[in-house]
Design a protein around this motif. Structure first.
Motif, PDB file in Angstrom:
ATOM      1  N   PRO A 117      11.312  17.528   5.390  1.00  0.00           N
ATOM      2  CA  PRO A 117      11.728  17.105   4.045  1.00  0.00           C
ATOM      3  C   PRO A 117      11.244  15.706   3.679  1.00  0.00           C
ATOM      4  CG  PRO A 117      13.553  18.099   5.239  1.00  0.00           C
ATOM      5  CD  PRO A 117      12.454  17.900   6.228  1.00  0.00           C
ATOM      6  N   GLN A 118      11.178  14.821   4.687  1.00  0.00           N
ATOM      7  CA  GLN A 118      10.761  13.451   4.392  1.00  0.00           C
ATOM      8  C   GLN A 118       9.278  13.385   4.036  1.00  0.00           C
ATOM      9  OE1 GLN A 118      11.914  10.568   7.361  1.00  0.00           O
ATOM     10  NE2 GLN A 118      12.120   9.027   5.768  1.00  0.00           N
ATOM     11  N   VAL A 119       8.455  14.104   4.768  1.00  0.00           N
ATOM     12  CA  VAL A 119       7.022  14.120   4.462  1.00  0.00           C
ATOM     13  C   VAL A 119       6.789  14.718   3.076  1.00  0.00           C
ATOM     14  CG1 VAL A 119       4.799  15.165   5.067  1.00  0.00           C
ATOM     15  CG2 VAL A 119       6.231  14.166   6.851  1.00  0.00           C
ATOM     16  N   THR A 120       7.466  15.813   2.781  1.00  0.00           N
ATOM     17  CA  THR A 120       7.316  16.450   1.470  1.00  0.00           C
ATOM     18  C   THR A 120       7.716  15.498   0.350  1.00  0.00           C
ATOM     19  OG1 THR A 120       7.761  18.629   2.438  1.00  0.00           O
ATOM     20  CG2 THR A 120       8.032  18.419   0.060  1.00  0.00           C
ATOM     21  N   ALA A 121       8.807  14.763   0.551  1.00  0.00           N
ATOM     22  CA  ALA A 121       9.263  13.803  -0.457  1.00  0.00           C
ATOM     23  C   ALA A 121       8.271  12.653  -0.598  1.00  0.00           C
ATOM     24  CB  ALA A 121      10.643  13.271  -0.080  1.00  0.00           C
ATOM     25  N   GLN A 122       7.717  12.186   0.519  1.00  0.00           N
ATOM     26  CA  GLN A 122       6.734  11.100   0.467  1.00  0.00           C
ATOM     27  C   GLN A 122       5.501  11.527  -0.329  1.00  0.00           C
ATOM     28  OE1 GLN A 122       6.862  10.565   4.895  1.00  0.00           O
ATOM     29  NE2 GLN A 122       6.463   8.422   4.401  1.00  0.00           N
ATOM     30  N   LEU A 123       5.000  12.709  -0.054  1.00  0.00           N
ATOM     31  CA  LEU A 123       3.800  13.190  -0.741  1.00  0.00           C
ATOM     32  C   LEU A 123       4.041  13.348  -2.241  1.00  0.00           C
ATOM     33  CD1 LEU A 123       2.515  15.861   1.821  1.00  0.00           C
ATOM     34  CD2 LEU A 123       1.676  13.527   1.474  1.00  0.00           C
ATOM     35  N   ALA A 124       5.227  13.834  -2.592  1.00  0.00           N
ATOM     36  CA  ALA A 124       5.557  13.996  -4.016  1.00  0.00           C
ATOM     37  C   ALA A 124       5.623  12.636  -4.712  1.00  0.00           C
ATOM     38  CB  ALA A 124       6.878  14.737  -4.157  1.00  0.00           C
ATOM     39  N   ARG A 125       6.213  11.665  -4.046  1.00  0.00           N
ATOM     40  CA  ARG A 125       6.323  10.334  -4.633  1.00  0.00           C
ATOM     41  C   ARG A 125       4.951   9.673  -4.756  1.00  0.00           C
ATOM     42  NH1 ARG A 125       7.330   7.130  -8.327  1.00  0.00           N
ATOM     43  NH2 ARG A 125       7.705   4.934  -7.784  1.00  0.00           N
ATOM     44  N   ILE A 126       4.075   9.900  -3.790  1.00  0.00           N
ATOM     45  CA  ILE A 126       2.718   9.358  -3.849  1.00  0.00           C
ATOM     46  C   ILE A 126       1.983   9.898  -5.076  1.00  0.00           C
ATOM     47  CG2 ILE A 126       0.435   9.476  -2.742  1.00  0.00           C
ATOM     48  CD1 ILE A 126       2.033   9.326  -0.036  1.00  0.00           C
ATOM     49  N   GLU A 127       2.091  11.199  -5.287  1.00  0.00           N
ATOM     50  CA  GLU A 127       1.406  11.803  -6.430  1.00  0.00           C
ATOM     51  C   GLU A 127       1.944  11.233  -7.744  1.00  0.00           C
ATOM     52  OE1 GLU A 127      -1.822  14.149  -7.410  1.00  0.00           O
ATOM     53  OE2 GLU A 127      -1.039  13.644  -5.438  1.00  0.00           O
ATOM     54  N   GLU A 128       3.239  11.025  -7.802  1.00  0.00           N
ATOM     55  CA  GLU A 128       3.869  10.466  -9.001  1.00  0.00           C
ATOM     56  C   GLU A 128       3.388   9.035  -9.239  1.00  0.00           C
ATOM     57  OE1 GLU A 128       8.441   9.392 -10.523  1.00  0.00           O
ATOM     58  OE2 GLU A 128       8.113  10.532  -8.677  1.00  0.00           O
ATOM     59  N   LEU A 129       3.396   8.224  -8.181  1.00  0.00           N
ATOM     60  CA  LEU A 129       2.995   6.824  -8.311  1.00  0.00           C
ATOM     61  C   LEU A 129       1.493   6.703  -8.591  1.00  0.00           C
ATOM     62  CD1 LEU A 129       3.770   3.856  -8.226  1.00  0.00           C
ATOM     63  CD2 LEU A 129       3.538   3.910  -5.724  1.00  0.00           C
ATOM     64  N   LEU A 130       0.717   7.630  -8.066  1.00  0.00           N
ATOM     65  CA  LEU A 130      -0.721   7.628  -8.327  1.00  0.00           C
ATOM     66  C   LEU A 130      -0.982   7.739  -9.824  1.00  0.00           C
ATOM     67  CD1 LEU A 130      -3.404   7.570  -6.752  1.00  0.00           C
ATOM     68  CD2 LEU A 130      -3.292  10.069  -6.646  1.00  0.00           C
ATOM     69  N   ARG A 131      -0.285   8.634 -10.467  1.00  0.00           N
ATOM     70  CA  ARG A 131      -0.451   8.812 -11.912  1.00  0.00           C
ATOM     71  C   ARG A 131       0.083   7.614 -12.690  1.00  0.00           C
ATOM     72  NH1 ARG A 131      -1.248  13.584  -9.864  1.00  0.00           N
ATOM     73  NH2 ARG A 131      -2.280  15.225 -11.083  1.00  0.00           N
ATOM     74  N   GLU A 132       1.192   7.055 -12.234  1.00  0.00           N
ATOM     75  CA  GLU A 132       1.720   5.864 -12.894  1.00  0.00           C
ATOM     76  C   GLU A 132       0.742   4.694 -12.775  1.00  0.00           C
ATOM     77  OE1 GLU A 132       5.464   4.928 -11.135  1.00  0.00           O
ATOM     78  OE2 GLU A 132       6.439   6.803 -11.766  1.00  0.00           O
ATOM     79  N   SER A 133       0.065   4.607 -11.642  1.00  0.00           N
ATOM     80  CA  SER A 133      -0.802   3.454 -11.362  1.00  0.00           C
ATOM     81  C   SER A 133      -2.065   3.444 -12.206  1.00  0.00           C
ATOM     82  CB  SER A 133      -1.171   3.424  -9.881  1.00  0.00           C
ATOM     83  OG  SER A 133      -0.024   3.284  -9.082  1.00  0.00           O
ATOM     84  N   VAL A 134      -2.524   4.620 -12.640  1.00  0.00           N
ATOM     85  CA  VAL A 134      -3.745   4.647 -13.462  1.00  0.00           C
ATOM     86  C   VAL A 134      -3.433   4.698 -14.952  1.00  0.00           C
ATOM     87  CG1 VAL A 134      -5.142   5.713 -11.650  1.00  0.00           C
ATOM     88  CG2 VAL A 134      -3.970   7.176 -13.313  1.00  0.00           C
ATOM     89  N   ALA A 135      -2.163   4.783 -15.301  1.00  0.00           N
ATOM     90  CA  ALA A 135      -1.782   4.829 -16.714  1.00  0.00           C
ATOM     91  C   ALA A 135      -2.135   3.512 -17.395  1.00  0.00           C
ATOM     92  CB  ALA A 135      -0.294   5.110 -16.850  1.00  0.00           C
ATOM     93  N   ASN A 136      -2.519   3.598 -18.665  1.00  0.00           N
ATOM     94  CA  ASN A 136      -2.936   2.414 -19.398  1.00  0.00           C
ATOM     95  C   ASN A 136      -2.465   2.521 -20.836  1.00  0.00           C
ATOM     96  OD1 ASN A 136      -4.742   0.347 -20.722  1.00  0.00           O
ATOM     97  ND2 ASN A 136      -5.575   0.278 -18.638  1.00  0.00           N
ATOM     98  N   THR A 137      -2.073   1.403 -21.411  1.00  0.00           N
ATOM     99  CA  THR A 137      -1.622   1.422 -22.804  1.00  0.00           C
ATOM    100  C   THR A 137      -2.784   1.664 -23.765  1.00  0.00           C
ATOM    101  OG1 THR A 137      -1.820  -0.986 -22.861  1.00  0.00           O
ATOM    102  CG2 THR A 137       0.359  -0.079 -22.401  1.00  0.00           C
ATOM    103  N   ASP A 138      -3.988   1.319 -23.335  1.00  0.00           N
ATOM    104  CA  ASP A 138      -5.172   1.621 -24.135  1.00  0.00           C
ATOM    105  C   ASP A 138      -5.508   3.101 -23.954  1.00  0.00           C
ATOM    106  OD1 ASP A 138      -7.843   0.315 -25.463  1.00  0.00           O
ATOM    107  OD2 ASP A 138      -8.345   1.967 -24.118  1.00  0.00           O
ATOM    108  N   ALA A 139      -5.545   3.851 -25.033  1.00  0.00           N
ATOM    109  CA  ALA A 139      -5.692   5.306 -24.949  1.00  0.00           C
ATOM    110  C   ALA A 139      -6.994   5.725 -24.273  1.00  0.00           C
ATOM    111  CB  ALA A 139      -5.620   5.923 -26.350  1.00  0.00           C
TER     112      ALA A 139
END
Length: 337
Positions: free
Chosen positions: A18-40
């Motif tokens: 369960p911990q590995v699965t949760a880590q991988l899910a959080r990584i994918e979420e943060l990956l998308r947050e990290s490339v987000a930009n206010t400039d469209a």
């Protein structure tokens, strides 16, 4: 991101699964947050490769390595995102240098928006990785800087080619160590270090990661030039068409030089060095290489690097983590990850 095939031993572990699965899910979420930009427009170009998917072997290795210590630390997830962002940024640049038309089943960024936009988007993603790693402390920042230097040197070595008198195969391996091995090693380094693993275990993960990275890239290169299995979004033989020297071709040249009377080797080498602009010629060349003994010899070399990675794990105590790292090393050359 979910656990790849071959990692049932983790899923079945009531503590680790369960911990590995949760880590991988959080990584994918943060990956998308990290490339987000206010400039469209910047947001669109930066999300392009993230949303195209990928194997995520570097974040997965960081997660596995973290289980040598305390995997619950938030820094582990942050570092896993740093290595994947760094990898993604290099892909934007590599595709420009290689004039690659497709990546992960989608048109490359430079095909959609031009070289300048692709290069600047890669730079932007590098900047985001740098911002994240700056929060992980001076040691992590130094690892990232040294890894970035090795990535650049590996690319420069590949661009320049072997020096006069340098063995082409040794040069090729050195390029792989810089371009791929360094970042995979950094993933293992970050995961173990930021989880508070003992220093001797951190050292193991650095040695292991470097060898796994080379094994992975060797397998990737063999797949490309032999058509053993079509990679998503990349036509088999792309490296052949671009004239990129890879292990099967280097072995073919070695055989031709050692035995000029080997007609089959000379025939296949003639195809490799011929006009590969047509899809038919490329397919014929891929088929010829796949049928030649250098294909299996290349696979054997890739597997030997994976075996060396497994051997590097010897100092670790027997555990689910060690078994998972062993499976990971074998998976990168059998393409289960």
């Amino acid at each position: 991101m979910s656990l790849p095939a071959g990692f049932g031993l983790i899923a079945e572990d009531p503590a680790m699964g369960p911990q590995v699965t949760a880590q991988l899910a959080r990584i994918e979420e943060l990956l998308r947050e990290s490339v987000a930009n206010t400039d469209a427009f910047a947001d669109q170009t930066s999300r392009h490769l993230v949303e195209a998917g990928g194997k995520r072997i570097r974040p997965l290795l960081a997660v596995l390595a973290s289980h040598l210590g305390d995997p619950s630390r938030d820094e582990v997830v942050t570092a896993a995102v740093v290595v994947e962002l760094t990898h993604l940024a290099t892909l934007y640049h590599d595709d420009v240098m290689d004039s690659a038309p497709m990546r992960r089943g989608a048109p490359t960024a430079h095909e959609l928006w031009g070289n300048s936009v692709a290069i600047l988007t890669g730079d932007l993603i590098f900047a985001r990785a740098s911002t994240l790693v700056s929060d992980l402390g001076g040691r992590a920042l130094k690892i990232q800087a040294e890894t970035f230097e090795r990535l650049c040197m590996g690319q420069l070595q590949e661009t320049q080619g072997p020096r006069d008198g340098e063995d082409p195969r040794a040069h090729y391996i050195s390029v792989l160590e810089g371009k791929t091995g360094s970042l995979v090693a950094a993933a293992g380094h970050f995961g173990a270090m930021l989880a508070g693993a003992p220093e001797e275990h951190i050292d193991v993960m650095v040695r292991y990661g470097e060898k796994v990275g080379v094994a992975f890239q060797l397998a990737d290169d063999v797949i490309d030039v032999t058509g053993a299995k079509e990679k998503a979004g990349k036509r088999p033989g792309t490296d052949l068409r671009e004239g990129v020297p890879t292990l099967p071709v280097l072995l073919l040249r070695e055989r031709a030089a050692a035995d000029p009377g080997d007609d089959d080797t000379r025939r296949v080498l003639g195809l490799v060095d011929g006009d590969l602009s047509s899809d038919e010629a490329l397919a014929d060349t891929v088929a010829a290489l796949a049928a030649h003994p250098v294909a299996e010899e290349s696979w054997a070399i890739a597997r030997s690097w994976a075996d060396e990675a497994v051997a590097a794990l010897a100092p670790l105590p027997e555990s689910t983590v060690k078994a998972a790292l062993t499976s990971f090393a074998h998976a990168v050359v059998h393409r289960d990850v």
